[in-house]
Motif scaffolding. Structure first.
Motif, short mmCIF file in Angstrom:
data_model
loop_
_atom_site.label_atom_id
_atom_site.label_comp_id
_atom_site.label_asym_id
_atom_site.label_seq_id
_atom_site.Cartn_x
_atom_site.Cartn_y
_atom_site.Cartn_z
N PRO A 181 46.29 32.23 31.73
CA PRO A 181 45.32 31.33 33.44
C PRO A 181 46.32 31.95 34.89
O PRO A 181 45.59 32.76 35.86
CB PRO A 181 45.63 29.94 33.70
CG PRO A 181 45.70 29.46 32.24
CD PRO A 181 46.22 30.37 31.57
N LEU A 182 47.40 32.67 34.65
CA LEU A 182 48.39 33.96 35.55
C LEU A 182 48.08 34.54 35.09
O LEU A 182 48.37 34.89 36.91
CB LEU A 182 50.04 33.09 34.36
CG LEU A 182 50.47 31.49 34.62
CD1 LEU A 182 52.21 31.98 34.03
CD2 LEU A 182 50.70 31.62 36.09
N ALA A 227 44.98 35.60 35.51
CA ALA A 227 43.45 36.13 36.71
C ALA A 227 44.64 35.41 38.02
O ALA A 227 43.99 35.54 38.89
CB ALA A 227 42.76 35.17 36.36
N LEU A 228 45.19 34.56 38.07
CA LEU A 228 46.49 34.03 39.33
C LEU A 228 46.63 35.38 40.19
O LEU A 228 46.01 35.76 41.39
CB LEU A 228 46.79 32.64 39.45
CG LEU A 228 48.00 32.36 40.69
CD1 LEU A 228 46.64 31.77 41.54
CD2 LEU A 228 48.95 30.90 40.20
N ALA A 229 47.06 35.82 39.11
CA ALA A 229 48.14 37.14 39.66
C ALA A 229 47.22 38.00 40.21
O ALA A 229 47.96 38.82 41.02
CB ALA A 229 49.59 37.76 39.36
N LEU A 246 44.61 37.25 41.48
CA LEU A 246 43.95 37.29 42.75
C LEU A 246 44.71 37.42 43.92
O LEU A 246 44.28 38.04 44.57
CB LEU A 246 43.35 35.82 42.67
CG LEU A 246 42.22 35.03 43.53
CD1 LEU A 246 41.24 35.68 43.45
CD2 LEU A 246 41.88 33.53 43.71
N VAL A 247 46.17 37.34 43.35
CA VAL A 247 46.70 36.80 44.32
C VAL A 247 47.02 38.56 45.12
O VAL A 247 47.22 38.64 46.37
CB VAL A 247 48.58 36.89 44.14
CG1 VAL A 247 49.35 36.93 45.49
CG2 VAL A 247 48.55 35.12 43.98
N TRP A 280 40.50 34.41 30.31
CA TRP A 280 41.45 34.57 31.38
C TRP A 280 41.16 36.58 31.51
O TRP A 280 41.38 36.34 32.86
CB TRP A 280 42.62 33.80 31.24
CG TRP A 280 42.66 32.46 31.20
CD1 TRP A 280 43.02 31.39 29.94
CD2 TRP A 280 42.17 31.77 32.22
NE1 TRP A 280 42.97 30.21 30.92
CE2 TRP A 280 42.00 30.41 31.89
CE3 TRP A 280 42.46 31.86 33.28
CZ2 TRP A 280 42.32 29.40 33.04
CZ3 TRP A 280 41.47 30.77 34.68
CH2 TRP A 280 41.72 29.86 34.19
N SER A 327 40.10 37.67 34.47
CA SER A 327 41.14 39.08 36.18
C SER A 327 40.02 40.47 36.21
O SER A 327 40.11 40.39 37.01
CB SER A 327 42.16 38.95 35.07
OG SER A 327 43.20 40.26 35.20
#
Length: 298
Positions: free
Chosen positions: A62-63, A65-67, A69-70, A138, A142
Motif C-alpha cells: 500500500p505504501l 500507491a500512497l507515495a 498519490l502524494v 498495489w 500505483s
C-alpha cells in the motif's frame, strides 16, 4: 485549488484569458511557450511519481500507491500555484467539489470500457484468459494513479487547453491526440499502428471527458481504471509493457493477426479497443459540443 464547482456553460470553457494568456499580439506564441514550460516541469513530476516510490523510497504494498498519490497531489498543488501566478486564476479544471463524484464515474467507465474490449477479444477468438490467481494489486494501483493524474494534467490541462487557447478546438484536439500517440512509440513493442490507435481511442476519448466537464477528474478516473483493469484485473500488456502481477492472465491466441488482436503491444492496439474507444470519444465529444464547450471563454 478552488473548491468551487465551476460548471461549464454556453459561455464556453474556462481555459485562461488573463496575464500571460491575455488577448493581444503573439498570444498563440505565448500559449505555446507556457505549454512547453509546464510540459517540462510536469514531465519531471510524472517521472518522479513513476520512479521515486519504489526506487528511492523502497516503498512496497500500500505504501507504493500512497507515495505515488502524494507526489501526484503535490504536482497538482504546484500546477494550481503556477496557474494562479501566470494566468491570474485558480484552475477550475481542478475544482474540488465535484472531484469525488466525477472520479467515481470515470473509474466505473474506464473499467467497463476495458472489460468490454477484453470480452470482445475473447468472444472473437483472438484472446485467451486464464486464472484467477493470487496477486497483489498495489503496483498496478500505483501505475493507474500516476498515469491518471499526471498524464491527464500534462495532456489535457496543459497541452489540450493551451493549444485550444492558441489555435482553437480542432487543431488542439488533433495535435494533442497525435502527441499522446507519438510519445507511446517509445514503449516496448510499439508500432505506428499502435501509436495511431492510442491517439484516436485514448487521446480523443480522454480529451472528450475533460471537454465535457471542464475538469480533469472524470478523465483521470477513466485513464487510471483503464490501465488498472487492463494490467491487474485482466493481466494484459499495458501499452506494450508486461505486468508483474495480475488477477487473470490475458494474451493473444497463437495465430491471431496482430492488427486485430494488438499483438505484443496489448489490447490497446486491437480493433475492439479502436471501436470501443472511438465510439465513446465520438459520443462524449458530441455531448461536450452540445454543452457549448468547444468554445473558449473570453
Amino acid at each position: 485549488m478552488s473548491s468551487t464547482d465551476v460548471s461549464p456553460s454556453a459561455a464556453g470553457l474556462d481555459i485562461g484569458s488573463r496575464r500571460f494568456l491575455h488577448p493581444g499580439p503573439l498570444r498563440w506564441l505565448r500559449c505555446l511557450g507556457w505549454a512547453v514550460l509546464l510540459f517540462f516541469v510536469f514531465g519531471l513530476t510524472d517521472a518522479a511519481g513513476s520512479i521515486f516510490p519504489e526506487k528511492l523510497f523502497k516503498a512496497q504494498g500500500p505504501l507504493i500507491a500512497l507515495a505515488t498519490l502524494v507526489i501526484c497531489l503535490a504536482g497538482f498543488a504546484l500546477y494550481a500555484g503556477l496557474v494562479r501566478l501566470a494566468e491570474a486564476r485558480w484552475p477550475s479544471e481542478l475544482a474540488l467539489r465535484p472531484a469525488a463524484t466525477e472520479l467515481a464515474i470515470g473509474l466505473a467507465v474506464g473499467a467497463a470500457m476495458l472489460s468490454v474490449v477484453v470480452a470482445l477479444l475473447v468472444a472473437s477468438g483472438l484472446y485467451e484468459v486464464t486464472g484467477p490467481r493470487a496477486s497483489s494489486p498495489w503496483n498496478m494501483i500505483s501505475v493507474g494513479v500516476v498515469s491518471g493524474f499526471m498524464e491527464e494534467l500534462i495532456f489535457r490541462a496543459i497541452v489540450l487547453r493551451l493549444l485550444m487557447r492558441a489555435f482553437g478546438i480542432w487543431p488542439a484536439l488533433a495535435l494533442s491526440a497525435a502527441l499522446f500517440g507519438a510519445l507511446h512509440l517509445s514503449n516496448p513493442n510499439a508500432t505506428p499502428t499502435a501509436a495511431i490507435a492510442i491517439a484516436v481511442e485514448a487521446g480523443l476519448m480522454l480529451a472528450s471527458f475533460y471537454l465535457l466537464t471542464g475538469r480533469l477528474w472524470m478523465s483521470i478516473g477513466v485513464h487510471a481504471a483503464w490501465n488498472f483493469t487492463q494490467g491487474w484485473i485482466w493481466g494484459a500488456r499495458v501499452s506494450g509493457i508486461p505486468v508483474k502481477e495480475s488477477l487473470y492472465l490475458s494474451a493473444p491466441r497463437a495465430g491471431a493477426p496482430d492488427w486485430l488482436s494488438g499483438g505484443a503491444f496489448g489490447p490497446e492496439a486491437s480493433v475492439p479497443a479502436m471501436v470501443v474507444g472511438t465510439g465513446v470519444a465520438v459520443a462524449v465529444l458530441y455531448w461536450a459540443w452540445k454543452r457549448g464547450n468547444f468554445r473558449a471563454a473570453a
